[in-house]
Design a protein around this motif. Structure first.
Motif, PDB file in Angstrom:
ATOM      1  N   LEU A  60     -11.100   2.393   3.763  1.00  0.00           N
ATOM      2  CA  LEU A  60     -11.483   3.191   4.935  1.00  0.00           C
ATOM      3  C   LEU A  60     -11.568   2.328   6.195  1.00  0.00           C
ATOM      4  CD1 LEU A  60     -14.168   5.430   3.232  1.00  0.00           C
ATOM      5  CD2 LEU A  60     -12.054   6.251   4.297  1.00  0.00           C
ATOM      6  N   ILE A  61     -12.125   1.128   6.067  1.00  0.00           N
ATOM      7  CA  ILE A  61     -12.255   0.241   7.232  1.00  0.00           C
ATOM      8  C   ILE A  61     -10.890  -0.306   7.655  1.00  0.00           C
ATOM      9  CG2 ILE A  61     -13.267  -1.918   8.073  1.00  0.00           C
ATOM     10  CD1 ILE A  61     -15.252   0.459   7.791  1.00  0.00           C
ATOM     11  N   VAL A  62     -10.117  -0.808   6.718  1.00  0.00           N
ATOM     12  CA  VAL A  62      -8.778  -1.327   7.042  1.00  0.00           C
ATOM     13  C   VAL A  62      -7.918  -0.211   7.636  1.00  0.00           C
ATOM     14  CG1 VAL A  62      -6.635  -2.245   6.032  1.00  0.00           C
ATOM     15  CG2 VAL A  62      -8.840  -3.215   5.368  1.00  0.00           C
ATOM     16  N   GLY A  63      -8.097   1.008   7.110  1.00  0.00           N
ATOM     17  CA  GLY A  63      -7.303   2.147   7.558  1.00  0.00           C
ATOM     18  C   GLY A  63      -7.557   2.599   8.978  1.00  0.00           C
ATOM     19  N   ILE A  64      -8.602   2.075   9.594  1.00  0.00           N
ATOM     20  CA  ILE A  64      -8.829   2.389  11.012  1.00  0.00           C
ATOM     21  C   ILE A  64      -7.691   1.808  11.846  1.00  0.00           C
ATOM     22  CG2 ILE A  64     -10.350   1.947  12.997  1.00  0.00           C
ATOM     23  CD1 ILE A  64     -12.730   2.124  10.992  1.00  0.00           C
ATOM     24  N   TRP A  65      -7.118   0.690  11.385  1.00  0.00           N
ATOM     25  CA  TRP A  65      -6.059   0.002  12.133  1.00  0.00           C
ATOM     26  C   TRP A  65      -4.703   0.035  11.452  1.00  0.00           C
ATOM     27  CZ3 TRP A  65     -10.925  -2.173  11.299  1.00  0.00           C
ATOM     28  CH2 TRP A  65     -11.752  -2.196  12.422  1.00  0.00           C
ATOM     29  N   VAL A  66      -4.663   0.122  10.123  1.00  0.00           N
ATOM     30  CA  VAL A  66      -3.393   0.061   9.385  1.00  0.00           C
ATOM     31  C   VAL A  66      -2.989   1.474   8.966  1.00  0.00           C
ATOM     32  CG1 VAL A  66      -2.197  -0.911   7.393  1.00  0.00           C
ATOM     33  CG2 VAL A  66      -3.953  -2.265   8.564  1.00  0.00           C
ATOM     34  N   PRO A  67      -1.851   1.960   9.487  1.00  0.00           N
ATOM     35  CA  PRO A  67      -1.428   3.327   9.206  1.00  0.00           C
ATOM     36  C   PRO A  67      -1.301   3.624   7.712  1.00  0.00           C
ATOM     37  CG  PRO A  67      -0.088   2.395  10.959  1.00  0.00           C
ATOM     38  CD  PRO A  67      -0.924   1.274  10.401  1.00  0.00           C
ATOM     39  N   GLY A  68      -1.846   4.745   7.311  1.00  0.00           N
ATOM     40  CA  GLY A  68      -1.729   5.231   5.944  1.00  0.00           C
ATOM     41  C   GLY A  68      -2.824   4.780   4.998  1.00  0.00           C
ATOM     42  N   VAL A  69      -3.406   3.627   5.229  1.00  0.00           N
ATOM     43  CA  VAL A  69      -4.404   3.082   4.302  1.00  0.00           C
ATOM     44  C   VAL A  69      -5.673   3.931   4.307  1.00  0.00           C
ATOM     45  CG1 VAL A  69      -5.841   1.076   3.759  1.00  0.00           C
ATOM     46  CG2 VAL A  69      -3.464   0.754   4.444  1.00  0.00           C
ATOM     47  N   GLY A  70      -6.171   4.259   5.461  1.00  0.00           N
ATOM     48  CA  GLY A  70      -7.387   5.068   5.557  1.00  0.00           C
ATOM     49  C   GLY A  70      -7.191   6.464   5.007  1.00  0.00           C
ATOM     50  N   LEU A  71      -6.023   7.043   5.280  1.00  0.00           N
ATOM     51  CA  LEU A  71      -5.718   8.369   4.749  1.00  0.00           C
ATOM     52  C   LEU A  71      -5.728   8.337   3.224  1.00  0.00           C
ATOM     53  CD1 LEU A  71      -4.848  11.317   5.114  1.00  0.00           C
ATOM     54  CD2 LEU A  71      -2.485  10.497   5.295  1.00  0.00           C
ATOM     55  N   ALA A  72      -5.057   7.346   2.637  1.00  0.00           N
ATOM     56  CA  ALA A  72      -5.028   7.218   1.174  1.00  0.00           C
ATOM     57  C   ALA A  72      -6.430   6.996   0.614  1.00  0.00           C
ATOM     58  CB  ALA A  72      -4.102   6.079   0.769  1.00  0.00           C
ATOM     59  N   ALA A  73      -7.203   6.137   1.265  1.00  0.00           N
ATOM     60  CA  ALA A  73      -8.571   5.870   0.800  1.00  0.00           C
ATOM     61  C   ALA A  73      -9.427   7.126   0.893  1.00  0.00           C
ATOM     62  CB  ALA A  73      -9.187   4.734   1.610  1.00  0.00           C
TER      63      ALA A  73
END
Length: 122
Positions: A60-73
């Motif tokens: 969730l934290i990494v996904g704030i900046w890296v596309p797709g990661v937060g959505l997957a999390a």
């Protein structure tokens, strides 16, 4: 498709709630022990929940900046709490911990998913 959260603080809020839950699970208080015992989750596997929640926080934290990661999390967190709710229902353990903790976190994670990844502001 939106791959980074439009409202960054919502995934951060969900991550904070999950981090609190993961830290509390290291030495679980009575209500967490009762909940896990109530659904029949084996004690020798309790450590896996800490790992899962910590990975979700990281995503969730990494996904704030890296596309797709937060959505997957975030999708993973929704699925996790859907499975937890199903476990509660199958075990017929639907007391206060089910309604407040399990369904509360399910609703929070779903709201974060919808508001963060489906609305694009100006």
């Amino acid at each position: 498709m939106i791959l980074t959260p439009d409202i960054w603080w919502l995934p951060a809020l969900l991550a904070a709630a999950l981090l609190f839950d993961a830290v509390a699970s290291i030495r679980p208080p009575k209500f967490i022990r009762d909940c896990l015992d109530g659904v029949g989750f084996p004690r020798e596997w309790w450590w896996t929940l800490i790992v899962i929640k910590t990975l979700a926080v990281t995503g969730l934290i990494v996904g704030i900046w890296v596309p797709g990661v937060g959505l997957a999390a975030n999708v993973g967190v929704v699925v996790y709490f859907l499975c937890a709710a199903a476990s509660h229902i199958m075990a017929r353990f639907t007391g206060m911990s089910f309604w407040v903790n399990c369904l509360g976190m399910l609703v929070l994670s779903f709201i974060v998913l919808v508001l963060s990844f489906s609305v694009r502001g100006n």
